[in-house]
Write a protein that holds these residues in place. Structure first.
Motif, PDB file in Angstrom:
ATOM      1  N   LYS A  27      -8.609   8.651  -5.416  1.00 27.58           N
ATOM      2  CA  LYS A  27      -8.428   7.604  -4.447  1.00 27.58           C
ATOM      3  C   LYS A  27      -8.958   6.303  -4.871  1.00 27.58           C
ATOM      4  N   ASN A  28     -10.048   6.348  -5.277  1.00 30.89           N
ATOM      5  CA  ASN A  28     -11.027   5.166  -5.621  1.00 30.89           C
ATOM      6  C   ASN A  28     -10.780   4.633  -6.796  1.00 30.89           C
ATOM      7  N   GLN A  29     -10.329   5.292  -8.071  1.00 36.71           N
ATOM      8  CA  GLN A  29     -10.210   4.834  -9.289  1.00 36.71           C
ATOM      9  C   GLN A  29      -8.810   5.008  -9.752  1.00 36.71           C
ATOM     10  N   ILE A  30      -7.989   5.837  -9.433  1.00 32.08           N
ATOM     11  CA  ILE A  30      -6.509   5.819  -9.875  1.00 32.08           C
ATOM     12  C   ILE A  30      -5.595   5.217  -8.984  1.00 32.08           C
ATOM     13  N   LEU A  31      -5.629   5.642  -7.497  1.00 31.82           N
ATOM     14  CA  LEU A  31      -4.640   4.885  -6.876  1.00 31.82           C
ATOM     15  C   LEU A  31      -4.630   3.386  -6.737  1.00 31.82           C
ATOM     16  N   PRO A  32      -5.641   2.666  -6.902  1.00 31.04           N
ATOM     17  CA  PRO A  32      -5.608   1.097  -6.893  1.00 31.04           C
ATOM     18  C   PRO A  32      -4.741   0.760  -8.176  1.00 31.04           C
ATOM     19  N   GLY A  33      -4.678   1.476  -9.401  1.00 27.33           N
ATOM     20  CA  GLY A  33      -3.913   1.304 -10.472  1.00 27.33           C
ATOM     21  C   GLY A  33      -2.581   1.633 -10.588  1.00 27.33           C
ATOM     22  N   ILE A  34      -2.054   2.159  -9.382  1.00 26.28           N
ATOM     23  CA  ILE A  34      -0.643   2.677  -9.567  1.00 26.28           C
ATOM     24  C   ILE A  34       0.430   1.722  -8.888  1.00 26.28           C
ATOM     25  N   THR A  35       1.492   1.552  -9.629  1.00 22.10           N
ATOM     26  CA  THR A  35       2.560   0.994  -9.129  1.00 22.10           C
ATOM     27  C   THR A  35       3.435   1.843  -8.198  1.00 22.10           C
ATOM     28  N   HIS A  36       3.926   1.481  -7.020  1.00 23.07           N
ATOM     29  CA  HIS A  36       4.258   2.508  -6.162  1.00 23.07           C
ATOM     30  C   HIS A  36       5.874   2.243  -5.891  1.00 23.07           C
ATOM     31  N   TRP A  37       6.279   3.374  -6.737  1.00 23.29           N
ATOM     32  CA  TRP A  37       7.854   3.421  -7.253  1.00 23.29           C
ATOM     33  C   TRP A  37       8.389   4.051  -5.953  1.00 23.29           C
ATOM     34  N   GLN A  38       7.863   4.731  -4.796  1.00 22.08           N
ATOM     35  CA  GLN A  38       8.494   5.349  -3.842  1.00 22.08           C
ATOM     36  C   GLN A  38       8.312   4.312  -2.552  1.00 22.08           C
ATOM     37  N   SER A  39       7.661   3.045  -2.582  1.00 24.85           N
ATOM     38  CA  SER A  39       7.940   2.058  -1.896  1.00 24.85           C
ATOM     39  C   SER A  39       9.069   1.493  -1.702  1.00 24.85           C
ATOM     40  N   PRO A  40       9.762   1.289  -0.309  1.00 27.47           N
ATOM     41  CA  PRO A  40      11.028   0.885  -0.069  1.00 27.47           C
ATOM     42  C   PRO A  40      10.952  -0.710  -0.596  1.00 27.47           C
ATOM     43  N   ASN A  41       9.743  -1.312  -0.942  1.00 34.40           N
ATOM     44  CA  ASN A  41       9.647  -2.434  -1.359  1.00 34.40           C
ATOM     45  C   ASN A  41       9.788  -2.696  -2.805  1.00 34.40           C
ATOM     46  N   PHE A  42       9.825  -1.497  -3.670  1.00 28.34           N
ATOM     47  CA  PHE A  42      10.147  -1.326  -5.088  1.00 28.34           C
ATOM     48  C   PHE A  42      11.543  -1.629  -5.299  1.00 28.34           C
ATOM     49  N   MET A  43      11.936  -2.620  -5.955  1.00 26.97           N
ATOM     50  CA  MET A  43      13.531  -3.173  -6.207  1.00 26.97           C
ATOM     51  C   MET A  43      13.732  -3.444  -7.383  1.00 26.97           C
ATOM     52  N   GLY A  44      12.867  -2.951  -8.405  1.00 26.29           N
ATOM     53  CA  GLY A  44      12.826  -3.359  -9.769  1.00 26.29           C
ATOM     54  C   GLY A  44      13.394  -2.196 -10.709  1.00 26.29           C
ATOM     55  N   TYR A  45      13.860  -2.652 -11.885  1.00 27.64           N
ATOM     56  CA  TYR A  45      14.468  -1.318 -12.762  1.00 27.64           C
ATOM     57  C   TYR A  45      15.332  -0.623 -11.969  1.00 27.64           C
ATOM     58  N   PHE A  46      15.434   0.419 -12.344  1.00 23.61           N
ATOM     59  CA  PHE A  46      16.542   1.594 -11.418  1.00 23.61           C
ATOM     60  C   PHE A  46      15.446   2.417 -10.619  1.00 23.61           C
ATOM     61  N   PRO A  47      15.458   2.854  -9.527  1.00 28.16           N
ATOM     62  CA  PRO A  47      14.477   3.594  -8.974  1.00 28.16           C
ATOM     63  C   PRO A  47      14.255   5.039  -9.694  1.00 28.16           C
ATOM     64  N   ALA A  48      13.157   5.648  -9.389  1.00 30.90           N
ATOM     65  CA  ALA A  48      12.942   7.003  -9.906  1.00 30.90           C
ATOM     66  C   ALA A  48      12.528   7.751  -8.318  1.00 30.90           C
ATOM     67  N   ASN A  49      13.456   7.787  -7.687  1.00 28.07           N
ATOM     68  CA  ASN A  49      13.298   8.379  -6.312  1.00 28.07           C
ATOM     69  C   ASN A  49      12.792   9.718  -6.319  1.00 28.07           C
ATOM     70  N   THR A  50      12.461  10.344  -4.986  1.00 28.59           N
ATOM     71  CA  THR A  50      11.908  11.468  -4.610  1.00 28.59           C
ATOM     72  C   THR A  50      12.422  11.558  -3.299  1.00 28.59           C
ATOM     73  N   SER A  51      11.947  12.763  -2.630  1.00 26.75           N
ATOM     74  CA  SER A  51      12.280  12.899  -1.198  1.00 26.75           C
ATOM     75  C   SER A  51      11.494  14.233  -0.633  1.00 26.75           C
ATOM     76  N   TYR A  52      11.296  14.348   0.569  1.00 28.03           N
ATOM     77  CA  TYR A  52      10.558  15.468   0.963  1.00 28.03           C
ATOM     78  C   TYR A  52      11.015  16.718   0.195  1.00 28.03           C
ATOM     79  N   PRO A  53      12.401  17.075   0.479  1.00 27.38           N
ATOM     80  CA  PRO A  53      12.535  18.377  -0.107  1.00 27.38           C
ATOM     81  C   PRO A  53      12.438  18.538  -1.460  1.00 27.38           C
TER      82      PRO A  53
END
Length: 473
Positions: free
Chosen positions: A61-87
């Protein structure tokens, strides 16, 4: 860690995962770090003694998460998505728990038979003709490499597999100048040689020009070369341009050239009957690929690769050392012979969960909404005095630029749009990417995230306009 601690920490992780999905849009999409910032926090050596899970999770949480690009954010609108879902995530948890190595039927019968059935479900859902049969690969890049290797073995009657390339023949491959860069890499890996890849010119909509393709094939034949494969793209990476599959397929049939169709992103739209014009002429294709791990809400990696000649695919890759022989070999599919790796993950499980959880109608509804978002934003850009579209918008990828009506210098416009994209990225509020079309610096926005809503699109457009205005005020 014993089972009791595993159970405790697993529950903690699931709670964190659920919180993350609820809160992900509140994170800065792009992390505020510089190269080396994360590695500077990490020890130079692995620990000599065991460390508790609590310490490890805190470091995550303190070392890795601050360096993550959040592909699952609905505000990620670059490239093509690499989507996931609950199921899909739940299925991945089961896959990791089972830890099955699914290289043959015997190593996990259910994995093989589920993959066979799910790929048939998917074939019917996107209306591929009956002769196509499918297998799950890791990526479209790998699927295309499989296709090129099939083409190579077909034209040489499997001699390259046995003896290597003949010294007196040169084999050529064709794609458009807008085709994904992985095609060039695949051509190199397959041994064709980069100089034998022909980049065919595109039309004003950035789609392959069939007349130019035929001319290139005829020129190579006249020079004693062997046209071997064409890669047509349904939805190019730069602009989602649609190569004319029917016209290209007819040319390939005329000259007996292997045709592979790459629909890595756009293929998901084939779930919609009204979008199947994209695949007109697909019966001419020898192979076809699209990635459910892009726009069909299934965790990476899951690439759906279909071929018309199953025997050609298997003969290209089959191996049979004594230690892999099983009594059931003549009765079943051993997917280790359907691609490059021997080892295989149980990827069919997440696709099965996704298709059952959404249903075909639910998938269609989400894809239609995303396309609607794209078409609405396209109209706003088209009618704005200081923005312009730079490519057609058949789906939900919009290629545009900021173009104040008093600036005509292309170099200045390129610099202005590069600056605009940089400021947007640095805000951390949305994530966009760029390409170049006809030498023009082009901003791309892709509206296909699993949890995207109209409010996210509206906020993104508002931020784009506000940032652009600040550059010229």
């Amino acid at each position: 860690m014993d089972n009791k601690k595993f159970r405790k920490h697993a529950h903690e992780l699931v709670d964190w995962m659920a919180d993350y999905f609820e809160e992900v849009e509140d994170y800065p999409v792009k992390p505020d770090v510089l190269p080396g910032d994360i590695s500077a926090k990490l020890p130079e050596k692995a620990p000599q003694k065991p460390e508790s899970f609590e310490v490890q999770f805190d470091d995550f949480k303190n070392q890795i998460l601050p360096g993550i690009t959040h592909w699952q954010s609905p505000n990620f609108m670059g490239y093509f998505p690499a989507n996931t879902s609950y199921p899909s995530v739940l299925a991945e948890m089961l896959t990791a728990t089972l830890g099955a190595q699914c290289m043959s039927w015997l190593t996990s019968p259910a994995a093989t038979e589920l993959e066979e059935q799910v790929m048939e479900w998917l074939r019917k859902a996107i209306a591929l003709p009956k002769p196509f049969t499918g297998v799950i690969q890791g990526t479209a890049s790998t699927s295309t490499l499989c296709a090129l290797l099939m083409a190579r073995e077909r034209i040489t009657n499997f001699e390259v597999n046995e003896s290597g390339f003949p010294n007196d023949e040169t084999f050529t491959v064709y794609c458009s100048s807008e085709t994904h860069s992985s095609i060039e890499k695949d051509v190199k890996i397959a041994g064709f040689g980069r100089q034998n890849l022909r980049n065919i010119p595109v039309d004003e909509e950035y789609a392959m020009n069939p007349e130019a393709l035929e001319e290139a094939i005829r020129n190579d034949l006249e020079n004693g070369l062997q046209p071997t494969a064409v890669v047509a793209t349904v939805g190019t990476t730069g602009s989602t341009a649609m190569d004319p599959v029917k016209a290209i397929g007819e040319i390939c049939a005329k000259y007996d050239v292997f045709l592979h169709v790459d629909a890595a992103y756009a293929g998901t739209a084939l779930l919609l009957p009204e979008m199947r014009w994209m695949n007109e002429g697909i019966e001419h294709a020898d192979s076809f690929v699209f990635n459910p791990h892009k726009w069909m809400f299934t965790n990476f990696d899951c690439s759906a690769f279909y071929v018309q000649d199953e025997a050609l695919l298997v003969r290209t890759f089959e191996i049979m050392p004594e230690y892999l022989k099983t009594p059931e070999d003549e009765q079943v599919k051993n997917y280790r012979d359907w691609g490059i790796p021997l080892g295989r993950r149980f990827r069919a499980l997440k696709l099965w969960f996704v298709m059952r959880s959404y249903g075909i109608e639910g998938l269609q509804e989400k894809i239609r909404v995303h396309i609607q978002f794209g078409q609405q934003l396209k109209e706003k850009i088209e009618t704005h005095d200081h923005f312009e579209l730079l490519a057609p918008v058949p789906l939900n990828t919009i290629c545009f630029r900021f173009h104040p009506n008093y600036i005509d210098d292309e170099k200045k416009l390129n610099e202005l749009n590069e600056q605009l994209l940089h400021q947007i990225q640095e805000s951390g509020k949305i994530f966009l990417t760029h390409t170049k079309l006809d030498g023009k610096y082009t901003i791309r926005i892709v509206l296909g995230n699993t949890n995207l809503e109209q409010r996210h699109v509206d906020a993104a457009w508002k931020l784009i306009k506000k940032t652009a205005s600040s550059l010229i005020s």
